[in-house]
Every structure is written in structure tokens, then in C-alpha cells.
Design a protein around this motif. Structure first.
Motif, PDB file in Angstrom:
ATOM      1  N   GLY A   1     -38.749 -24.482 -66.821  1.00 10.59           N
ATOM      2  CA  GLY A   1     -38.242 -24.461 -65.451  1.00 10.59           C
ATOM      3  C   GLY A   1     -37.013 -23.586 -65.291  1.00 10.59           C
ATOM      4  O   GLY A   1     -36.666 -23.199 -64.171  1.00 10.59           O
ATOM      5  N   THR A   2     -36.350 -23.260 -66.413  1.00  9.04           N
ATOM      6  CA  THR A   2     -35.141 -22.451 -66.311  1.00  9.04           C
ATOM      7  C   THR A   2     -35.434 -20.953 -66.438  1.00  9.04           C
ATOM      8  O   THR A   2     -34.522 -20.137 -66.380  1.00  9.04           O
ATOM      9  CB  THR A   2     -34.131 -22.832 -67.419  1.00  9.04           C
ATOM     10  OG1 THR A   2     -34.741 -22.596 -68.688  1.00  9.04           O
ATOM     11  CG2 THR A   2     -33.744 -24.300 -67.319  1.00  9.04           C
ATOM     12  N   LEU A   3     -36.689 -20.576 -66.606  1.00 11.49           N
ATOM     13  CA  LEU A   3     -37.026 -19.152 -66.709  1.00 11.49           C
ATOM     14  C   LEU A   3     -36.931 -18.480 -65.337  1.00 11.49           C
ATOM     15  O   LEU A   3     -37.071 -19.138 -64.310  1.00 11.49           O
ATOM     16  CB  LEU A   3     -38.456 -18.983 -67.237  1.00 11.49           C
ATOM     17  CG  LEU A   3     -38.776 -19.477 -68.639  1.00 11.49           C
ATOM     18  CD1 LEU A   3     -40.244 -19.213 -68.948  1.00 11.49           C
ATOM     19  CD2 LEU A   3     -37.891 -18.802 -69.670  1.00 11.49           C
ATOM     20  N   SER A   4     -36.740 -17.167 -65.358  1.00 12.02           N
ATOM     21  CA  SER A   4     -36.756 -16.422 -64.101  1.00 12.02           C
ATOM     22  C   SER A   4     -38.194 -16.303 -63.602  1.00 12.02           C
ATOM     23  O   SER A   4     -39.145 -16.560 -64.348  1.00 12.02           O
ATOM     24  CB  SER A   4     -36.180 -15.027 -64.334  1.00 12.02           C
ATOM     25  OG  SER A   4     -37.112 -14.258 -65.064  1.00 12.02           O
ATOM     26  N   GLY A   5     -38.345 -15.894 -62.354  1.00  9.92           N
ATOM     27  CA  GLY A   5     -39.678 -15.782 -61.770  1.00  9.92           C
ATOM     28  C   GLY A   5     -40.617 -14.905 -62.586  1.00  9.92           C
ATOM     29  O   GLY A   5     -41.767 -15.263 -62.834  1.00  9.92           O
ATOM     30  N   GLY A   6     -40.108 -13.745 -63.009  1.00 12.39           N
ATOM     31  CA  GLY A   6     -40.935 -12.829 -63.789  1.00 12.39           C
ATOM     32  C   GLY A   6     -41.338 -13.434 -65.125  1.00 12.39           C
ATOM     33  O   GLY A   6     -42.490 -13.337 -65.550  1.00 12.39           O
ATOM     34  N   GLU A   7     -40.367 -14.096 -65.757  1.00 16.73           N
ATOM     35  CA  GLU A   7     -40.660 -14.726 -67.048  1.00 16.73           C
ATOM     36  C   GLU A   7     -41.678 -15.847 -66.879  1.00 16.73           C
ATOM     37  O   GLU A   7     -42.544 -16.055 -67.726  1.00 16.73           O
ATOM     38  CB  GLU A   7     -39.366 -15.277 -67.666  1.00 16.73           C
ATOM     39  CG  GLU A   7     -38.435 -14.204 -68.166  1.00 16.73           C
ATOM     40  CD  GLU A   7     -37.011 -14.694 -68.385  1.00 16.73           C
ATOM     41  OE1 GLU A   7     -36.210 -13.923 -68.912  1.00 16.73           O
ATOM     42  OE2 GLU A   7     -36.688 -15.841 -68.011  1.00 16.73           O
ATOM     43  N   GLN A   8     -41.558 -16.571 -65.761  1.00 12.66           N
ATOM     44  CA  GLN A   8     -42.516 -17.649 -65.511  1.00 12.66           C
ATOM     45  C   GLN A   8     -43.926 -17.095 -65.345  1.00 12.66           C
ATOM     46  O   GLN A   8     -44.899 -17.675 -65.826  1.00 12.66           O
ATOM     47  CB  GLN A   8     -42.121 -18.443 -64.267  1.00 12.66           C
ATOM     48  CG  GLN A   8     -40.842 -19.241 -64.475  1.00 12.66           C
ATOM     49  CD  GLN A   8     -40.618 -20.288 -63.401  1.00 12.66           C
ATOM     50  OE1 GLN A   8     -41.456 -20.512 -62.532  1.00 12.66           O
ATOM     51  NE2 GLN A   8     -39.471 -20.936 -63.454  1.00 12.66           N
ATOM     52  N   GLN A   9     -44.042 -15.956 -64.661  1.00 16.08           N
ATOM     53  CA  GLN A   9     -45.365 -15.361 -64.502  1.00 16.08           C
ATOM     54  C   GLN A   9     -45.912 -14.917 -65.849  1.00 16.08           C
ATOM     55  O   GLN A   9     -47.087 -15.078 -66.141  1.00 16.08           O
ATOM     56  CB  GLN A   9     -45.311 -14.181 -63.531  1.00 16.08           C
ATOM     57  CG  GLN A   9     -46.671 -13.601 -63.204  1.00 16.08           C
ATOM     58  CD  GLN A   9     -47.565 -14.606 -62.488  1.00 16.08           C
ATOM     59  OE1 GLN A   9     -47.278 -15.053 -61.393  1.00 16.08           O
ATOM     60  NE2 GLN A   9     -48.673 -14.978 -63.121  1.00 16.08           N
TER      61      GLN A   9
END
Ligand code: ATP
Ligand code: MG
Lengths: 300, 234
Positions: free
Chosen positions: B133-141
Motif C-alpha cells: 500500500g505504500t508503493l507509488s502508483g507506477g510501482e503498484q501497476q
């Protein structure tokens, strides 16, 4: 007894009672975390667990060994009961409004209580749960701890460690956390969501069975309604700690247990339930998500 | 490889898909484009078994998926990167990847695939122990894609992987999609960014209010007057 002695003694008693609440609260919180259901029948599982152990001990006689062995059939029986309950009563309602399963849970609770009352082998009258002769150990002249309390602590801590291991490190435990967060995404990972839900009931019901034996050993009178009050308290403990949070359930249980015995020791025994429910109201006003609950809720 | 025929799906009374038919052949990138609410996500959900199919059929590698359950479908090698990523924000990056490999029982192969994922997404390797949950949007994708790859899929459904990402990241994600395709996985890509989707796809289908209204070669569609007007802003 001076004040300090009394205080330490009541705190110890409270931690012991609180450990039992905590075991029961874990079931409430895990089931809530995974299917958003307050399983009102959970307290009655405690009663069933106590009775299974009662019958086993009637057969085998009471010794420390038979008492410990009786956890096994009680937990097995209750986990089967829990899973069956979920499959028959809650699963068909999973995609319906939540209030439907809530009402069903209340119905299941009545069914278990009154079912036990009409069963000839159980019946409405209280029975005496077999206990070992009381032995008290004194610690530094400050508190005395009974062997029942030692049993409670040892069993509760052991089961909590096992649970923590399962939830944190095993594949099914991780799947439980994933399912509690997002069922659809979990299914897309190939997780059999139904099986994970059943497994959650397995865990919760086994802990409730253990709590039942411990509760009956501490208060050795058992009857079909015996699960109601501890069930209520454990529910409060789960909400207090933040429903859906596993450490929260343990913390809530301990706080509630200590609050109850301190009230009994220093104020009045009539007040102790009022304190428990007062705590619930207070926490709902001050921090609705509970002590360790996340506002939107990370579950399990 | 995947054959969808006359698919009908309802949400209660809402008739969301009308006789949707299309096909994805092995090795292709096929894109499904269309405006908001056209039924793209619904189509992918129906294929993956997340919503019931009222009529029509889905066949994957000669197997009928019409009545299959989502977790069974994954086992056949059909994986799905859902819209909005839907990573497990309460689990660590490592645990998310483990969930991706949930159905697999070959420790050796899983280990190799961790290495594959780490080479492709070095940023995830640095953050293995971090709560997702603490990842950035790009990292989450990237995690959402990496997690899916851990099931070693033959066909990957991707629902709007560019959603909410900065242009530079979108480019990176699309490069990754091409790579995944080049290393053997077939891809069915759903996008609102039609131009970008058409630029990497072999073939395309256009959905409009639950119906397939156009289909063909991606290059040709990108140049067609109709598509340009409706989806490419002139
Ligand atoms: N859970 C639902 N309940 C009722 N109607 C729904 C539901 N999900 C989608 N719909 C409706 O079905 C239609 C298709 O929706 P869908 O999400 O498949 O569109 P989409 O093409 O993926 O759109 P977007 O580009 O916005 O993601 C829409 O009209 C939508 O309102
Ligand atoms: Mg969509």
C-alpha cells in the motif's frame, strides 16, 4: 491485603479472564475481517466446546493429561460445527444485504442454545465441570496464581503464537489476509475464496472451543446459555481493539478482562458488566475504528 | 487460443453485453477499445469468471470456461491484471508476488520466475519487504503485472494498465507489455488510451454500449476515419 497486593492480584485475575476473552474475540475479528459478518453464534461455540470436553472428561476421568487431551476432540467438533454453520447458513447469503446474514447469525445462536437445552444429554440444568484440586502458588508474597490460571495463560499464549504463525507465514494465512482485503483480486490469483473462508471458521471455532474449556475450568458450571456473556464480552473486546485486527482482539480482550476484575475488586461486582459496555460506548465515540483498527480497515 | 462467442451479461436488469464475439490467437496482442461504460471491464470479468455469463460461450485452449470458477481459470494459464491494479495493500510486495504464484506447486520454477520478475522490475526487488500500500502508483501497476506473471500465464488480460499514470510511466508500462508478449505470453489489452493501445496491438475490437461495432487490423483501425473521430480525438 493491602492495596498494592489487591491491585496486582486483580490484574492477574483480569489478564487470565482477558486471555479467554481474547481467544474468543479472535474468532469474531477474523470472521468479520473476511466476510464482514458479526457471527453472533460464536459465543455458543464456546459452550459447545465446554460440553464436548465435559463428556470426554466424564469418560476418562479428570487428570491434567485428560484435560489437555480433551482440547483435541472439543476443537475438532467445534471446527466441524463452525464450518458446517458457515456452509449451510452464511454462504448462501453471501451476496445478499449484510443484515440478512446478521439476523441469520442471531438465529443460529438461538438454535445452538435451545438445541442444547432440548438435547436429553445436555438439557437446561447446569452441570459441574470436572476440575482438578485447587493449587495456588505464591509469587513474592504479592500475588497467588492458581494452576487453572497457569493453564489459561499457557494454552492461550500457545494458541495465539500458533495463530500468529499461521496468519503471518503460511500460504493459507497470507491468502486469508489477501481475501479479507479483496475477494475478487484474490480469486484472480487462483485463490479458492470459499475454502479460505471455511478455513477462517476452522481457526475461529477451534479457538472458541479452547476458550470454552478454559472458561469452564475457571467457572466450573456449564449450561446451554453459558456462552452468551463471554460472547458479548469478546465481541466488545474485538470492537474495542478494532474489529478486523488480530492484535486488536488480543489487546481488547486483555483490557476488558482487567477492567472487569478491577471493577469487581475495587468498586462492585454489579458494576463490572456496566463498565464493559461503558467501555464499548466510550471507544465507539472517541475512536470508532477501535484501538488498533485502521479507519478504513486493514483486515485480518 | 481464446474464443468468445455471443456473450450476454447482465447486472440485474442492465443488459451490459450484447452478443459480444471476438478471438485472440496465440502470440498476438489484441486490444479492446471503447469509451467509458462500453463494457470492456465487464467482458474481461466474464472471461475470468468474476461475473456470471447469461448466454454465449468462452473457450480457452479448447476448454469451455463458461461455467468455470475464477481460481480454476487461473490454473489453466489465463491471468488477469484487474482495472485499478487491486494489489493487496495490506501485504508486502513479496507476499503479493507469492499470491500470484498461489496455484503453482513447482518451487524451482517459482524461484526462476522471481528472478525473471526482479530483472524486469528492479524497483520491486528493492521494496520486497515493504507493505504494498505504500508503493507509488507506477510501482503498484508494476506489482500488479509482476504478480500476474508469477502464475506463468499463457494469456494475460490487462485492464487499463495506463490508468492514472504519468506519460513517462505509461510508456514504460507499454514497453513492458511488449516485452511480455515477446517472451511468449499472448495479451488481451483493454484501454481507453486507444491510440497507444492500437500502436502496440496486432488486432483490435471496438466496443460501444456493450456491442462489438468494429474490428480489424490495429494499424488499419488507427487510420480509419471512424475510429479517429470517435476515439482518437480527430
Ligand atoms: N457492478 C455493476 N452493477 C451494475 N452495473 C454495472 C456494474 N459494473 C458495470 N456496470 C455497467 O455496465 C456497463 C459497462 O461497464 P464496464 O465497467 O464494463 O465499462 P468499461 O468499458 O470498462 O468502462 P471504463 O472505461 O469506464 O472502465 C456500464 O454501463 C456500467 O454502468
Ligand atoms: Mg473498465
Amino acid at each position: 491485603m493491602d492495596f498494592l497486593q489487591q491491585f496486582c492480584q486483580q490484574t492477574l485475575n483480569g489478564l487470565s479472564l482477558g486471555s479467554i476473552y481474547a481467544l474468543l474475540a479472535l474468532g469474531y475479528t477474523m470472521v468479520y475481517g473476511i466476510i464482514k459478518l458479526i457471527n453472533f453464534a460464536h459465543g455458543d461455540i464456546l459452550m459447545v466446546g465446554a460440553f464436548v470436553s465435559y463428556f470426554v472428561l466424564k469418560q476418562w476421568g479428570i487428570t491434567p493429561v485428560t484435560l489437555m487431551l480433551s482440547f483435541l476432540p472439543a476443537m475438532l467438533f467445534c471446527l466441524t460445527l463452525g464450518v458446517t454453520m458457515e456452509k449451510l447458513c452464511y454462504k448462501p447469503l453471501r451476496n445478499q444485504p449484510r443484515i440478512n446474514s446478521l439476523i441469520t447469525a442471531i438465529g443460529v445462536s438461538f438454535l445452538l442454545e435451545n438445541g442444547a437445552r432440548v438435547l436429553p444429554m445436555i438439557g437446561p440444568n447446569p452441570r459441574v465441570f470436572p476440575t482438578l484440586p485447587v493449587v495456588n502458588y505464591n509469587w513474592f508474597g504479592l500475588v497467588s496464581i492458581s494452576q487453572v490460571q497457569i493453564l489459561v495463560f499457557v494454552v492461550a499464549i500457545f494458541l495465539m503464537l500458533v495463530l500468529n504463525y499461521i496468519v503471518s507465514f503460511t500460504k493459507i494465512g497470507k491468502a486469508m489476509r489477501a481475501v479479507s482485503f479483496d475477494k475478487g483480486a484474490s480469486a484472480l490469483m487462483g485463490i479458492n475464496v470459499d475454502r479460505v473462508i471455511s478455513f477462517t471458521f476452522v481457526l475461529g471455532s477451534s479457538l472458541a472451543a479452547a476458550a470454552g474449556i478454559l472458561f469452564a475450568s475457571a467457572y466450573p458450571q456449564i449450561e446451554p446459555y453459558m456462552g452468551i456473556m463471554p460472547g458479548m464480552k469478546a465481541f466488545i473486546a474485538a470492537v474495542l481493539g478494532g474489529i478486523g485486527s488480530i492484535p486488536g482482539a488480543v489487546l481488547g480482550g486483555l483490557i476488558l478482562g482487567v477492567a472487569e476484575t478491577l471493577t469487581k475488586g475495587f468498586l462492585s461486582s454489579q458494576l463490572s458488566d456496566a463498565i464493559a459496555f461503558g467501555l464499548l460506548i466510550l471507544i465507539l465515540v472517541v475512536k470508532p475504528s477501535g484501538l488498533l483498527g485502521k479507519p478504513m480497515g486493514e483486515k485480518v | 487460443m481464446l474464443k468468445v462467442e455471443n456473450l450476454d451479461v447482465y447486472y440485474g436488469n442492465i443488459h451490459a453485453l450484447h452478443e459480444v464475439s471476438f478471438e485472440v490467437k496465440e502470440g498476438e496482442i489484441v486490444t479492446l477499445i471503447g469509451a467509458n461504460g462500453a463494457g470492456k471491464t465487464t467482458t474481461l470479468h466474464a472471461i475470468s469468471g468474476l461475473i456470471p455469463i447469461a448466454a454465449g460461450s468462452v473457450r480457452f485452449l479448447e476448454q469451455d470456461l463458461t461455467a468455470a470458477l475464477p481460481h480454476q481459470i487461473v490454473q489453466l494459464g489465463l491471468a488477469h491484471v484487474p482495472e485499478g491494479r487491486r494489489i493487496f495493500a495490506n501485504l508486502t510486495v513479496k507476499e503479493n508476488l507469492e499470491m500470484g504464484a498461489f496455484t503453482r506447486k513447482d518451487p524451482k520454477g517459482i524461484k526462476d520466475d522471481y528472478q525473471m520478475v526482479f530483472t524486469r522490475f528492479p524497483r520491486l526487488k528493492e521494496r520486497l519487504k515493504q507493505v504494498a500500500g505504500t508503493l507509488s502508483g507506477g510501482e503498484q501497476q508494476m506489482l500488479a503485472i509482476a504478480r500476474t506473471l508469477m502464475s506463468r500465464p499463457k494469456l494475460v488480460l490487462m485492464d487499463e494498465p495506463s490508468m492514472g499514470l504519468a506519460p513517462l510511466l505509461v510508456k514504460e508500462i507499454f514497453e513492458i507489455i511488449k516485452e511480455i508478449n515477446a517472451t511468449g505470453a499472448t495479451i488481451l489489452l483493454v484501454e481507453q488510451n486507444a491510440q497507444l493501445a492500437l500502436s502496440i496491438a496486432n488486432r483490435a475490437y471496438v466496443l460501444e454500449t456493450g456491442r462489438v461495432v468494429l474490428q480489424g487490423d490495429a494499424k488499419e483501425l488507427a487510420n480509419s476515419e471512424e475510429v479517429r473521430k470517435a476515439y482518437l480525438g480527430g
